[in-house]
Design a protein around this motif. Sequence first.
Motif, PDB file in Angstrom:
ATOM      1  N   PHE A  94       2.850   4.035   3.995  1.00 29.76           N
ATOM      2  CA  PHE A  94       2.116   4.213   5.281  1.00 29.76           C
ATOM      3  C   PHE A  94       2.443   5.494   6.052  1.00 29.76           C
ATOM      4  CE2 PHE A  94       1.715  -0.458   5.340  1.00 29.76           C
ATOM      5  CZ  PHE A  94       0.349  -0.582   5.595  1.00 29.76           C
ATOM      6  N   LYS A  95       3.806   6.054   5.694  1.00 31.24           N
ATOM      7  CA  LYS A  95       4.208   7.181   6.416  1.00 31.24           C
ATOM      8  C   LYS A  95       3.283   8.380   6.221  1.00 31.24           C
ATOM      9  CE  LYS A  95       7.885  10.345   6.825  1.00 31.24           C
ATOM     10  NZ  LYS A  95       9.114  10.714   6.892  1.00 31.24           N
ATOM     11  N   MET A 116       8.568  -3.107  14.109  1.00 28.57           N
ATOM     12  CA  MET A 116       7.343  -3.874  14.195  1.00 28.57           C
ATOM     13  C   MET A 116       6.830  -3.921  12.392  1.00 28.57           C
ATOM     14  SD  MET A 116       5.095  -5.763  15.462  1.00 28.57           S
ATOM     15  CE  MET A 116       3.531  -5.863  16.143  1.00 28.57           C
ATOM     16  N   ASP A 117       6.529  -4.964  11.733  1.00 24.27           N
ATOM     17  CA  ASP A 117       5.871  -4.719  10.550  1.00 24.27           C
ATOM     18  C   ASP A 117       4.338  -4.385  10.839  1.00 24.27           C
ATOM     19  OD1 ASP A 117       7.995  -5.678   8.977  1.00 24.27           O
ATOM     20  OD2 ASP A 117       7.514  -7.671   9.380  1.00 24.27           O
ATOM     21  N   PRO A 118       3.698  -3.860   9.642  1.00 21.21           N
ATOM     22  CA  PRO A 118       2.346  -3.239   9.853  1.00 21.21           C
ATOM     23  C   PRO A 118       1.459  -4.550  10.300  1.00 21.21           C
ATOM     24  CG  PRO A 118       3.558  -2.177   8.055  1.00 21.21           C
ATOM     25  CD  PRO A 118       4.221  -3.269   8.409  1.00 21.21           C
ATOM     26  N   ILE A 119       0.722  -4.274  11.427  1.00 16.61           N
ATOM     27  CA  ILE A 119      -0.201  -5.212  11.944  1.00 16.61           C
ATOM     28  C   ILE A 119      -1.564  -4.262  12.240  1.00 16.61           C
ATOM     29  CG2 ILE A 119      -1.095  -6.847  13.771  1.00 16.61           C
ATOM     30  CD1 ILE A 119       0.987  -7.918  12.010  1.00 16.61           C
ATOM     31  N   MET A 120      -2.707  -4.738  11.808  1.00 18.53           N
ATOM     32  CA  MET A 120      -3.787  -4.227  12.225  1.00 18.53           C
ATOM     33  C   MET A 120      -4.535  -5.042  13.245  1.00 18.53           C
ATOM     34  SD  MET A 120      -5.582  -1.229  11.494  1.00 18.53           S
ATOM     35  CE  MET A 120      -5.164  -0.792   9.856  1.00 18.53           C
ATOM     36  N   GLU A 142       1.668  -6.266   3.179  1.00 15.84           N
ATOM     37  CA  GLU A 142       1.769  -6.485   1.878  1.00 15.84           C
ATOM     38  C   GLU A 142       0.620  -5.676   1.313  1.00 15.84           C
ATOM     39  OE1 GLU A 142       4.395  -8.218   0.309  1.00 15.84           O
ATOM     40  OE2 GLU A 142       5.187  -8.290   2.186  1.00 15.84           O
ATOM     41  N   MET A 143      -0.269  -4.976   2.000  1.00 17.11           N
ATOM     42  CA  MET A 143      -1.337  -4.201   1.406  1.00 17.11           C
ATOM     43  C   MET A 143      -1.001  -2.923   0.866  1.00 17.11           C
ATOM     44  SD  MET A 143      -4.544  -5.376   3.868  1.00 17.11           S
ATOM     45  CE  MET A 143      -5.051  -6.919   4.238  1.00 17.11           C
ATOM     46  N   GLU A 144      -1.821  -2.370  -0.217  1.00 16.18           N
ATOM     47  CA  GLU A 144      -1.905  -1.144  -0.506  1.00 16.18           C
ATOM     48  C   GLU A 144      -2.777  -0.452   0.439  1.00 16.18           C
ATOM     49  OE1 GLU A 144       0.312   0.009  -2.675  1.00 16.18           O
ATOM     50  OE2 GLU A 144       1.186  -1.755  -3.075  1.00 16.18           O
ATOM     51  N   ILE A 145      -2.445   0.967   0.589  1.00 18.21           N
ATOM     52  CA  ILE A 145      -3.451   1.743   1.247  1.00 18.21           C
ATOM     53  C   ILE A 145      -4.882   1.561   1.071  1.00 18.21           C
ATOM     54  CG2 ILE A 145      -4.029   4.202   2.080  1.00 18.21           C
ATOM     55  CD1 ILE A 145      -1.200   3.000   3.307  1.00 18.21           C
ATOM     56  N   GLU A 147      -6.463  -0.920   0.038  1.00 12.26           N
ATOM     57  CA  GLU A 147      -6.846  -2.388   0.563  1.00 12.26           C
ATOM     58  C   GLU A 147      -6.851  -2.137   2.201  1.00 12.26           C
ATOM     59  OE1 GLU A 147      -4.940  -5.385  -1.992  1.00 12.26           O
ATOM     60  OE2 GLU A 147      -3.443  -4.274  -1.200  1.00 12.26           O
ATOM     61  N   VAL A 148      -6.285  -1.373   2.851  1.00 11.36           N
ATOM     62  CA  VAL A 148      -6.244  -1.157   4.353  1.00 11.36           C
ATOM     63  C   VAL A 148      -7.387  -0.457   4.749  1.00 11.36           C
ATOM     64  CG1 VAL A 148      -4.991  -0.141   6.279  1.00 11.36           C
ATOM     65  CG2 VAL A 148      -3.637  -1.274   4.589  1.00 11.36           C
ATOM     66  N   GLU A 149      -7.758   0.496   3.986  1.00 15.83           N
ATOM     67  CA  GLU A 149      -8.967   1.171   4.028  1.00 15.83           C
ATOM     68  C   GLU A 149     -10.174   0.507   3.799  1.00 15.83           C
ATOM     69  OE1 GLU A 149      -8.801   5.019   2.067  1.00 15.83           O
ATOM     70  OE2 GLU A 149      -7.296   6.009   3.429  1.00 15.83           O
ATOM     71  N   GLU A 150     -10.219  -0.309   2.898  1.00 16.32           N
ATOM     72  CA  GLU A 150     -11.143  -1.284   2.737  1.00 16.32           C
ATOM     73  C   GLU A 150     -11.353  -2.481   3.716  1.00 16.32           C
ATOM     74  OE1 GLU A 150     -13.398  -4.656   1.610  1.00 16.32           O
ATOM     75  OE2 GLU A 150     -11.241  -4.734   1.490  1.00 16.32           O
ATOM     76  N   LEU A 151     -10.161  -2.689   4.162  1.00 20.97           N
ATOM     77  CA  LEU A 151     -10.438  -3.635   5.133  1.00 20.97           C
ATOM     78  C   LEU A 151     -10.918  -3.130   6.647  1.00 20.97           C
ATOM     79  CD1 LEU A 151      -9.332  -6.481   6.711  1.00 20.97           C
ATOM     80  CD2 LEU A 151      -7.381  -5.196   7.424  1.00 20.97           C
TER      81      LEU A 151
END
Length: 194
Positions: A94-95, A116-120, A142-145, A147-151
């Motif tokens: 994430f950095k 804080m663990d990453p929360i969207m 637990e998501m890869e970048i 997957e985060v962008e797709e979400l």
Amino acid sequence: PAQPMPWHRQGARAALMIAAMSLSLVVCEEKQEEEGSCKASEAIEKVQPRYKPSAATLAAFFKLHEPRELDWKAEFAVLEITDGCPLNGMYRRFKHWISEGATAFPKLRIKTSPGMDPIMQFQDAETVPEGNLGKARVDVSEMEIEEVEELLQRRGIAKDPVLADKAEATKQARLTKEEQARKERESQDPRISR
């Protein structure tokens, strides 16, 4: 046969053992603190995460929720994430994304909270009052970048193509610089290799 120890001596013995264990833990923690602290500006390779999340942070983390509708959308998103050491260590992926790829999402904001663990958090307004949990809160730790962008895109947070191109150029410049630094280190000391 040996007589069993009287209960008052067993209690005293147990209390002595607990005191000794507590003292050894304190000495161990002090020794770790003397070895160095962890700051956001330190080199990534030297980081050892030591954050202890606050009760409020843990309470917020466990309030994950999503609407019942499967195709819900939101206007804005906030990535709540730790800063400093864990960002350099556990959440290293994430950095760079925060300063590069995330900039392609104009309706995404980054909020740092120690431990804080990453929360969207998805919300219908750009800002919400403190404590408001928005429309949805999704654990992305637990998501890869990708997957985060797709979400983000699936939930209505659009990626700006012009900003995406700039983010990619920034990423490529960083990777080129890192590769040049690696080659320079290897040329100075041939024993260094990947």
